[in-house]
Design a protein around this motif. Structure first.
Motif, PDB file in Angstrom:
ATOM      1  N   PRO A 124       1.347  -1.327  -0.160  1.00 33.12           N
ATOM      2  CA  PRO A 124       0.215  -0.030  -0.388  1.00 33.12           C
ATOM      3  C   PRO A 124       0.832   1.251   0.291  1.00 33.12           C
ATOM      4  CG  PRO A 124      -1.017  -1.909   0.922  1.00 33.12           C
ATOM      5  CD  PRO A 124       0.366  -2.318   0.755  1.00 33.12           C
ATOM      6  N   LEU A 125       0.310   2.251  -0.567  1.00 34.08           N
ATOM      7  CA  LEU A 125       0.460   3.455  -0.349  1.00 34.08           C
ATOM      8  C   LEU A 125       1.352   3.917   0.475  1.00 34.08           C
ATOM      9  CD1 LEU A 125       1.814   6.687  -2.083  1.00 34.08           C
ATOM     10  CD2 LEU A 125      -1.029   7.702  -1.105  1.00 34.08           C
ATOM     11  N   GLY A 126       1.002   4.235   1.560  1.00 36.95           N
ATOM     12  CA  GLY A 126       0.899   4.587   2.996  1.00 36.95           C
ATOM     13  C   GLY A 126       2.479   3.867   3.860  1.00 36.95           C
ATOM     14  N   ILE A 127       2.483   2.194   3.218  1.00 39.08           N
ATOM     15  CA  ILE A 127       3.835   1.736   3.988  1.00 39.08           C
ATOM     16  C   ILE A 127       4.786   2.485   3.176  1.00 39.08           C
ATOM     17  CG2 ILE A 127       4.725  -0.467   4.285  1.00 39.08           C
ATOM     18  CD1 ILE A 127       1.482  -1.667   4.362  1.00 39.08           C
ATOM     19  N   ALA A 128       4.391   2.594   1.422  1.00 42.22           N
ATOM     20  CA  ALA A 128       5.828   3.034   0.869  1.00 42.22           C
ATOM     21  C   ALA A 128       6.371   3.898   1.431  1.00 42.22           C
ATOM     22  CB  ALA A 128       5.359   2.349  -0.835  1.00 42.22           C
ATOM     23  N   VAL A 129       5.356   4.931   1.467  1.00 46.09           N
ATOM     24  CA  VAL A 129       6.110   6.027   1.964  1.00 46.09           C
ATOM     25  C   VAL A 129       6.379   5.592   3.505  1.00 46.09           C
ATOM     26  CG1 VAL A 129       4.939   8.621   2.395  1.00 46.09           C
ATOM     27  CG2 VAL A 129       3.841   7.614   0.415  1.00 46.09           C
ATOM     28  N   ALA A 130       6.278   5.279   3.758  1.00 47.81           N
ATOM     29  CA  ALA A 130       6.546   5.231   5.587  1.00 47.81           C
ATOM     30  C   ALA A 130       8.171   4.219   4.965  1.00 47.81           C
ATOM     31  CB  ALA A 130       6.043   4.234   6.599  1.00 47.81           C
ATOM     32  N   LEU A 131       8.038   3.448   4.773  1.00 42.52           N
ATOM     33  CA  LEU A 131       9.722   2.782   3.877  1.00 42.52           C
ATOM     34  C   LEU A 131      10.724   3.931   3.688  1.00 42.52           C
ATOM     35  CD1 LEU A 131       8.186  -0.466   3.233  1.00 42.52           C
ATOM     36  CD2 LEU A 131       9.632  -0.198   5.317  1.00 42.52           C
ATOM     37  N   GLU A 132       9.983   4.075   2.820  1.00 40.80           N
ATOM     38  CA  GLU A 132      11.088   5.065   1.506  1.00 40.80           C
ATOM     39  C   GLU A 132      11.422   6.252   2.782  1.00 40.80           C
ATOM     40  OE1 GLU A 132       9.938   7.453  -1.672  1.00 40.80           O
ATOM     41  OE2 GLU A 132       8.273   8.115  -0.985  1.00 40.80           O
ATOM     42  N   ARG A 178      19.752  18.695   6.404  1.00 40.29           N
ATOM     43  CA  ARG A 178      19.768  17.900   8.061  1.00 40.29           C
ATOM     44  C   ARG A 178      18.311  18.265   8.289  1.00 40.29           C
ATOM     45  NH1 ARG A 178      20.491  18.745  14.160  1.00 40.29           N
ATOM     46  NH2 ARG A 178      21.863  19.717  12.949  1.00 40.29           N
ATOM     47  N   LEU A 179      18.326  19.423   8.271  1.00 42.48           N
ATOM     48  CA  LEU A 179      16.566  19.791   8.149  1.00 42.48           C
ATOM     49  C   LEU A 179      15.751  18.960   7.588  1.00 42.48           C
ATOM     50  CD1 LEU A 179      14.992  22.073   9.383  1.00 42.48           C
ATOM     51  CD2 LEU A 179      15.534  23.932   8.308  1.00 42.48           C
ATOM     52  N   PHE A 180      15.889  19.686   5.936  1.00 40.98           N
ATOM     53  CA  PHE A 180      15.412  18.925   4.862  1.00 40.98           C
ATOM     54  C   PHE A 180      15.137  17.321   5.140  1.00 40.98           C
ATOM     55  CE2 PHE A 180      14.938  16.776   0.552  1.00 40.98           C
ATOM     56  CZ  PHE A 180      14.308  17.950   0.375  1.00 40.98           C
ATOM     57  N   GLY A 181      15.903  16.493   5.480  1.00 42.15           N
ATOM     58  CA  GLY A 181      15.872  15.259   5.922  1.00 42.15           C
ATOM     59  C   GLY A 181      14.952  15.315   7.124  1.00 42.15           C
ATOM     60  N   ILE A 182      14.561  15.841   8.112  1.00 41.89           N
ATOM     61  CA  ILE A 182      13.440  15.291   8.960  1.00 41.89           C
ATOM     62  C   ILE A 182      12.733  15.998   9.109  1.00 41.89           C
ATOM     63  CG2 ILE A 182      13.404  15.602  11.290  1.00 41.89           C
ATOM     64  CD1 ILE A 182      16.167  15.862  12.413  1.00 41.89           C
ATOM     65  N   LEU A 183      12.713  17.138   8.067  1.00 39.96           N
ATOM     66  CA  LEU A 183      10.978  17.600   7.506  1.00 39.96           C
ATOM     67  C   LEU A 183      10.314  16.540   6.718  1.00 39.96           C
ATOM     68  CD1 LEU A 183      12.017  21.136   6.368  1.00 39.96           C
ATOM     69  CD2 LEU A 183      10.004  20.669   7.898  1.00 39.96           C
ATOM     70  N   MET A 184      10.976  15.483   6.134  1.00 39.60           N
ATOM     71  CA  MET A 184      10.190  14.924   5.140  1.00 39.60           C
ATOM     72  C   MET A 184       9.985  13.297   6.320  1.00 39.60           C
ATOM     73  SD  MET A 184      10.772  15.190   1.819  1.00 39.60           S
ATOM     74  CE  MET A 184      10.781  16.456   2.304  1.00 39.60           C
ATOM     75  N   SER A 185       9.788  13.778   7.413  1.00 36.00           N
ATOM     76  CA  SER A 185       8.690  12.856   8.089  1.00 36.00           C
ATOM     77  C   SER A 185       7.502  12.990   8.129  1.00 36.00           C
ATOM     78  CB  SER A 185       9.572  13.420   9.540  1.00 36.00           C
ATOM     79  OG  SER A 185       9.369  13.892  10.064  1.00 36.00           O
ATOM     80  N   GLY A 186       7.169  14.206   7.599  1.00 35.34           N
ATOM     81  CA  GLY A 186       6.234  14.394   7.690  1.00 35.34           C
ATOM     82  C   GLY A 186       5.218  13.891   6.424  1.00 35.34           C
TER      83      GLY A 186
END
Length: 287
Positions: free
Chosen positions: A92-100, A232-240
């Motif tokens: 599923p999409l949500g799982i794929a986004v979480a894993l990537e 680093r800031l960009f990377g953690i922002l991607m947690s959204g």
């Protein structure tokens, strides 16, 4: 770097994330018509046409070092999109986004120094764990899909690093070149699986919408923001991204959210906001 100096870059990245997840939801409508590789090809090719037409990269000269970074940057975009859409055929999409997300999270871990930074990363990990529907009786998760999504994360990390290098001192023409390179990488795979269906006039409007939402607009916004903020800031922002993906799936695809999903979304949002504030405050000045 002053906290005020990252407000605009953070806003641009956030807007790009919203567009990306909206585009991912709409892209699922293309899968029954042209397949995953075909959807990737439509997305990148149409986005490249739009960006090259608007920003005319042939008017700019690049140094050999910049060309190297742009080629790698474009390669990362192409492979990342092919792998991500391929993973959606298995999980599923949500799982794929979480894993990537493991890719940008790894970028964040490399630069983390203060204990509070690690606290936000741990919170993001906890949120991602809650977003994974493991042990909820929803069927097994395909190992092939998991591997493809994790490989997407590796490319995403490279996209962050080389996007920042290629964009320093550049402009939107760098984005146009990168997406054009990505389109050339995806085109043989899309042509092999979808053939002339890619040229169907009935499909092109949806493909154009996906291209604008998922590629042209987000990549242009990222390229405008990356040179002006710590990776680093960009990377953690991607947690959204998992949170926005789940929300987009709920609103557009009518995917229901469990209490575990809601808790995971809350965790990654808090981690993103907390990291944005503390890293913007603690980042060293640029010279």
């Amino acid at each position: 770097m002053r906290p005020q100096s990252v407000i605009l870059p953070v806003a641009l990245v956030t807007l790009g994330m919203i567009f990306t997840q909206l585009g991912a939801s709409f892209a699922k409508m293309l899968f029954p018509l042209v397949g995953a590789a075909g959807a990737t090809t439509l997305r990148l090719t149409l986005a490249a046409i739009v960006l090259v037409t608007l920003f005319r990269p042939w008017r700019h000269r690049l140094s050999p070092a910049q060309w190297r970074d742009v080629l790698i940057y474009g390669g990362m975009i192409g492979v990342m999109n092919l792998l991500f859409y391929a993973s959606l055929t298995y999980i599923p999409l949500g799982i794929a986004v979480a894993l990537e997300f493991t890719g940008p999270l790894a970028v964040a871990l490399v630069g983390a120094r203060k204990p509070l930074d690690f606290a936000w990363i741990v919170l993001a990990f906890a949120g991602l764990a809650l977003l994974l529907p493991l042990g909820q009786g929803e069927g097994d998760i395909s190992l092939i899909g998991v591997a493809l999504a994790l490989a997407t994360g590796v490319c995403w990390a490279g996209y962050i690093i080389f996007g920042q290098r290629a964009g320093t001192g550049g402009g939107p023409h760098i984005t146009a070149l990168g997406v054009a390179i990505a389109a050339m990488i995806a085109l043989p795979f899309g042509a092999a699986t979808a053939g002339t269906t890619l040229l169907d006039p009935a499909i092109l409007p949806l493909g154009l919408g996906v291209a604008l939402l998922s590629s042209a607009i987000p990549y242009a916004l990222d390229m405008a923001a990356l040179p002006h903020m710590p990776s680093r800031l960009f990377g953690i922002l991607m947690s959204g991204q998992p949170a926005l993906g789940a929300l987009s799936g709920f609103l557009i695809l009518h995917e229901k959210l469990s209490p575990w999903h809601i808790a995971g979304i809350a965790a990654v949002i808090v981690a993103s906001l907390g990291a944005t504030v503390t890293i913007a405050r603690n980042a060293p000045p640029k010279v």
